[in-house]
Design an enzyme around this catalytic site. Sequence first.
Site, mmCIF file in Angstrom:
data_model
loop_
_atom_site.group_PDB
_atom_site.id
_atom_site.type_symbol
_atom_site.label_atom_id
_atom_site.label_comp_id
_atom_site.label_asym_id
_atom_site.label_seq_id
_atom_site.Cartn_x
_atom_site.Cartn_y
_atom_site.Cartn_z
ATOM 1 N N ARG A 24 -20.622 17.288 39.397
ATOM 2 C CA ARG A 24 -20.483 17.694 37.981
ATOM 3 C C ARG A 24 -21.475 16.456 37.347
ATOM 4 N NH1 ARG A 24 -14.855 16.495 38.629
ATOM 5 N NH2 ARG A 24 -13.773 18.562 38.984
ATOM 6 N N ASP B 59 -23.839 14.290 35.031
ATOM 7 C CA ASP B 59 -23.628 14.022 33.460
ATOM 8 C C ASP B 59 -25.030 14.524 32.809
ATOM 9 O OD1 ASP B 59 -21.181 13.065 33.336
ATOM 10 O OD2 ASP B 59 -21.882 11.132 34.406
ATOM 11 N N ARG C 111 -24.884 5.085 39.467
ATOM 12 C CA ARG C 111 -25.515 4.404 38.335
ATOM 13 C C ARG C 111 -25.143 3.102 38.274
ATOM 14 N NH1 ARG C 111 -24.927 8.597 33.405
ATOM 15 N NH2 ARG C 111 -25.483 7.169 32.396
#
Lengths: 241, 241
Positions: A47, A49, A194
């Site tokens: 999924r 972002d 990240r």
Amino acid sequence: MKLLLEYDGTNYHGWQRQKNSRTIQEVLEEAISAITGEKIRVTGAGRTDAGVHAAGQVANFKTNTRIPVEKLPYAINSRLPDDIAVKGAWVAPEGFHARISAKAKVYSYTIYNAPFPSPLLRNYAYFFPLPLDVDAMKEAANHFVGAHDFSAFMATGSPVKSPVRQVNRLEIDRRQDLLIIEIEANGFLYNMVRIIAGTLVEVGLHKIEPGEVASIIRSGDRERAGKTLPPQGLCLLRVIY
Amino acid sequence: MKLLLEYDGTNYHGWQRQKNSRTIQEVLEEAISAITGEKIRVTGAGRTDAGVHAAGQVANFKTNTRIPVEKLPYAINSRLPDDIAVKGAWVAPEGFHARISAKAKVYSYTIYNAPFPSPLLRNYAYFFPLPLDVDAMKEAANHFVGAHDFSAFMATGSPVKSPVRQVNRLEIDRRQDLLIIEIEANGFLYNMVRIIAGTLVEVGLHKIEPGEVASIIRSGDRERAGKTLPPQGLCLLRVIY
């Protein structure tokens, strides 16, 4: 049916269907629904972002279409905007689930590390102008490899059954002004890549020592890890089954 | 003053100032005028067309600003949109003219040669799905090198004093799905790189034999050369002084 997908996430609110926001999943479902005449729901392996890209996302869906599988990419692409493309289609094995069946996923995080920003890479790399000690970053990278509780590298408040993930590989490669972090794991917590990239940048600045990474992982303390770097540097490279 | 520039040409009507269209030159002049308080006119080394990019455009302008030259890139960038950036500034030698003083310019033309289009490269490469014989293209490339009348490789009706240009180098490099054509010449006629690239694609398809290129050059006949490929594959890599 199993699809291989590439997309530029710049103009989307991520993969997953949302009310009032344009997402990859929604645009893809509309395209497949239009060509099959069925109401299609797709399941993605990752999924991604808003602003995150994919060179090798995988999705699956059920269909009774008579369009031959080898024609399907062309048919779906004819209905997709040019920032999303199907790059392959296969009949999925019985019980195949793009996310649950995945053994591992590979993400890259790209940093443009030069004195001035790059207009050509602005949507595909994170611009960071200060010099980075890549050797220190490589040393730190080794500490992430293995099965760990990655709570310190997860956006706070994310709901998760278990925060343990197995990192198979974390490589850092300097190619002129680009620093490419490639990470393979059996799964990823929310914002994990990240935050790992942000922590490696702190190591490259000598704000965190390479050996400190092991203790940050053990602490489970999000505050001790680095910043969450922006989405445009992140790309889902491939999914391994 | 001499500037080194990078830009993403996707959202501009090319380099050169035009009425009613946004161009790189205009946006750059407005940014420099805003920080110096002067009415600035810049001269570029290459007049890139709409959709064409630059990794190393060079421009010059006259100024009496007291901003130190080493601060100038930061000051100008603070006024530029993120698809244009100054990557260096120097005091230009007396009489320097970005275009006339240039000894040579280097352009790349990038072809994405794979079965399905690439969303991530859609603005930076020309998508061409059919297989190309790269060895034949490399053989043909040699015929372009040297001083030739390139009338056959110029958009018809372009005003030009002399159609003779010296091509110093023309290289073709396959990197996975990318085919990168790099060409260095003392100057370029209008659309010259895009027509040469289009001709090389015809060679790659065996529609033109490699040895035929010499005779197409000699003919001066635009009809015999290949198509003008689209702008997004073209990038001004650097200017040599």
